[in-house]
Design an enzyme around this catalytic site. Structure first.
Site, mmCIF file in Angstrom:
data_model
loop_
_atom_site.group_PDB
_atom_site.id
_atom_site.type_symbol
_atom_site.label_atom_id
_atom_site.label_comp_id
_atom_site.label_asym_id
_atom_site.label_seq_id
_atom_site.Cartn_x
_atom_site.Cartn_y
_atom_site.Cartn_z
ATOM 1 N N ASP A 92 -14.915 37.694 9.506
ATOM 2 C CA ASP A 92 -12.251 37.173 8.343
ATOM 3 C C ASP A 92 -12.519 37.969 10.233
ATOM 4 O OD1 ASP A 92 -10.872 36.762 7.858
ATOM 5 O OD2 ASP A 92 -12.039 36.743 5.996
ATOM 6 N N ASP B 183 -7.106 35.138 9.731
ATOM 7 C CA ASP B 183 -6.390 36.300 8.741
ATOM 8 C C ASP B 183 -4.948 36.124 8.980
ATOM 9 O OD1 ASP B 183 -5.796 36.996 6.023
ATOM 10 O OD2 ASP B 183 -4.678 39.046 7.821
ATOM 11 N N HIS C 294 -10.006 34.588 -2.473
ATOM 12 C CA HIS C 294 -9.747 36.013 -2.618
ATOM 13 C C HIS C 294 -8.714 36.587 -3.426
ATOM 14 C CE1 HIS C 294 -9.875 35.700 1.126
ATOM 15 N NE2 HIS C 294 -9.229 37.187 1.131
ATOM 16 N N ASP C 295 -7.937 35.624 -3.078
ATOM 17 C CA ASP C 295 -6.547 35.899 -3.735
ATOM 18 C C ASP C 295 -5.921 35.324 -4.823
ATOM 19 O OD1 ASP C 295 -6.433 37.637 -1.626
ATOM 20 O OD2 ASP C 295 -5.775 35.981 0.742
ATOM 21 N N GLU D 23 -5.073 30.719 8.766
ATOM 22 C CA GLU D 23 -4.910 30.695 6.893
ATOM 23 C C GLU D 23 -3.834 30.766 7.594
ATOM 24 O OE1 GLU D 23 -4.789 33.490 3.310
ATOM 25 O OE2 GLU D 23 -4.589 34.889 5.421
ATOM 26 N N ASN E 2 -27.948 49.414 -2.024
ATOM 27 C CA ASN E 2 -27.746 51.183 -1.586
ATOM 28 C C ASN E 2 -27.021 51.867 -2.939
ATOM 29 O OD1 ASN E 2 -25.460 50.896 -1.641
ATOM 30 N ND2 ASN E 2 -25.576 51.800 0.947
HETATM 31 C C1 BGC Z 1 -5.886 37.615 2.693
HETATM 32 C C2 BGC Z 1 -5.749 39.010 1.467
HETATM 33 C C3 BGC Z 1 -5.131 40.467 2.831
HETATM 34 C C4 BGC Z 1 -3.409 39.637 3.504
HETATM 35 C C5 BGC Z 1 -3.535 40.692 4.292
HETATM 36 C C6 BGC Z 1 -4.590 37.689 3.905
HETATM 37 O O1 BGC Z 1 -4.796 37.003 4.220
HETATM 38 O O2 BGC Z 1 -6.596 37.125 2.342
HETATM 39 O O3 BGC Z 1 -6.914 39.406 1.199
HETATM 40 O O4 BGC Z 1 -4.432 41.287 2.001
HETATM 41 O O5 BGC Z 1 -4.285 38.269 4.896
HETATM 42 O O6 BGC Z 1 -4.783 40.936 5.827
#
Ligand code: BGC
Length: 527
Positions: free
Chosen positions: A99, A205, A324-325, A264, A24
């Site tokens: 997620d 997460d 992404h971290d 995670e 967009n």
């Molecule tokens: C995510 C991060 C996030 C953090 C807080 C982590 O596990 O991968 O990108 O900033 O959790 O939610």
């Protein structure tokens, strides 16, 4: 493989939705963009797609600060866009994984707004509130995880109600109180909502943070600057109740046979702790050990030996080399990234591929004035922006990601490093990923066979067999910048090379095989 779940044999690809494809013209990726690119993912051959959070959020931690768990943030689209995404994914036999961020919400979430409005609000106990110590200090010495403020307290003072609230990450991410059954029910309702809408499970997460010590005891302190707070925490994280919360989530998943939970659970866990999470609790507990291991044959082999034997066949192993971290694996070099891809896609367990790693996207040095991530990675002074830049689709303006300047800069070398160029180059890293994924699909041994390391290789090489019934695959990887001769006469069978890291080698394996610097081969038994 018969009787296996898709995620036991399949490959999972992670998308950071802000950076995948912008339809967009606002410089930010969106759900329609992902839908348009699902054909590419089907071509690549992955089975599941995990999308980082796209729920309504203040975007102070880019989706990990949720304001409404059951709606799509307008930046990313609408619930109808999600439905179309699922429809298209179903037509391509791709599973969509969401997620879930259950440990904390945004400070602007209506639950927290209510909770902080007064001490006797019914939602007060949905978050973790404590009085100050008599001298005004926070209730204990727990730290927050936002490493930019590494020494900072995890407690934030609330002027209105004169108590501290717990925020284990940034101050804008207050922790939910999982000891309150209403919180458990509310998050479980979120899970059901998305499963009913077609999601095939969740990456969860920071799951190890859910339960906290009911007595809020202080963590041990240390004067050692290398002291790892999380690895040593006894009270702030990893309380036994957390596993019960996850089991309750899993009950909901029982009604959705294809759905899975990936947790995670921390980078510091031992193989035994990962096993404890993966057997009878989560379906998959992320194994980040490859990211944290030296890129050396001996270290990697000993990690894999220990992890594989510990998880055994009761749990599902997993391997991650980027997300992404974390800095992208290309940091080791292009040949090394090929070797890493071969390793992850041939070990026993579920492999995860982070978007862009399949084409060798670089870690982008984002100038200070264009920084977005509030979280500074402490040791390097960098932020996680470096691995979150827009997907490079072609050599057109903005790498074909968007029609306008994107939210983060495009990698400098995008005119050479992009999907279109890689699809036109039969020897590219992308084609290597595709070839390995295809081989995996054709091979029971790679999908689900045993793992057995091979002894007697040079110390810079790591070789292993994968075996299922009468199928046997041999993987030999050279982790050095020098040529290596590997004596494979002990392999005692004939093997044919199916894939090599440079995609330039086929044919029968010789009993003494020479590997080029950082070269790897996958060979299949032929007799
Ligand atoms: C995510 C991060 C996030 C953090 C807080 C982590 O596990 O991968 O990108 O900033 O959790 O939610």
């Amino acid at each position: 493989m018969q009787n296996s779940k898709w995620w036991q044999t399949g490959v999972i690809y992670q998308i950071y939705p802000r950076s995948y494809y912008d339809t967009n013209g606002d410089g930010i990726g969106d759900l329609r963009g992902i839908t348009e690119k699902l054909d590419y993912l089907a071509w690549l051959g992955v089975d599941g797609v995990w999308i980082s959070p796209f729920f309504v959020s203040l975007m102070e931690d880019f989706g990990y600060d949720v304001v409404d768990y059951c709606d799509v943030d307008p930046i990313f689209g609408t619930l109808e866009d999600f439905d179309r995404l699922i429809e298209k994914a179903n037509s391509l036999d791709l599973k969509i994984i969401l997620d879930l961020v259950p440990n904390h919400t945004s400070h602007e979430h209506p639950w927290f707004k209510e909770s902080r409005s007064s001490r006797d609000n019914p939602k007060r106990d949905w978050y973790i509130w404590r009085d100050a110590k008599p001298n005004g200090d926070p209730p204990n010495n727990w730290r927050n995880m936002t490493t930019g403020t590494k020494d900072g307290s995890a407690w934030e003072w609330d002027e209105t109600t004169e108590q501290y609230y717990l925020a284990s990450f940034a101050a804008i991410q207050p922790d939910l109180n999982w000891r309150n059954p209403d919180v458990q029910t509310a998050i479980n309702d979120v899970i059901r909502f998305w499963l009913e809408r077609g999601a095939s499970g969740f990456r969860i997460d920071m799951i190890d943070f859910l339960a906290k010590d009911p007595q809020f005891r202080d963590e041990e302190t240390s004067s050692d600057p290398k002291h790892d707070y999380v690895a040593n925490a006894k009270y702030h994280i990893n309380q036994p109740e957390t596993k019960a919360y996850v089991r309750a989530m899993k009950e909901i998943l029982m009604d959705f046979p294809n759905a899975l939970t990936i947790g995670e659970v921390g980078y510091h866990l031992s193989s035994q702790q990962l096993r404890d999470w993966s057997v009878g609790v989560l379906d998959i507990a992320f194994n980040f050990k490859l990211i944290h291991s030296p890129f050396e044959a001996v270290a990697i082999r000993s990690m894999v030996d220990d992890y594989d034997a510990t998880i055994d066949t009761d749990g599902q192993p997993s391997y991650v080399i980027g997300n992404h971290d974390m800095p992208r694996p290309i940091k080791y070099g292009e040949r090394q990234a090929r070797l890493a891809a071969m390793l992850v896609l041939t070990l026993r367990g579920t492999p995860f591929i982070y978007y862009g790693d399949e084409i060798g996207m670089e870690n982008v040095d984002v100038p200070l004035e264009r920084r977005q991530d509030p979280h500074v990675v402490y040791e390097t002074g960098k932020t996680r922006d470096e691995c979150r830049t827009p997907m490079q689709w072609n050599s057109e303006d903005f790498a074909g990601f968007s029609s306008v300047e994107p939210w983060l800069p495009i990698g400098e070398h995008y005119s050479a490093i992009n999907v279109e160029a890689a699809q036109n180059d039969p020897y590219s890293l992308l084609m290597l990923h595709r070839a390995l994924i295809q081989l995996r699909k054709e091979s029971h041994a790679l999908q689900s066979g045993d793992y057995k390391p091979m002894d007697g290789t040079p110390s810079d090489c790591f070789a292993f067999y994968r075996t299922a019934g009468n199928q046997k695959v041999l993987v030999v990887l050279n982790f050095s910048g020098e040529k290596q001769s590997v004596d494979l006469s002990l392999a005692d069978q004939n093997f044919e090379i199916k894939v090599s890291t440079q995609l330039n080698r086929k044919g029968q394996l010789e009993s003494v095989t020479e590997l080029q610097p950082y070269e790897g081969i996958v060979a299949v038994q032929i007799g």
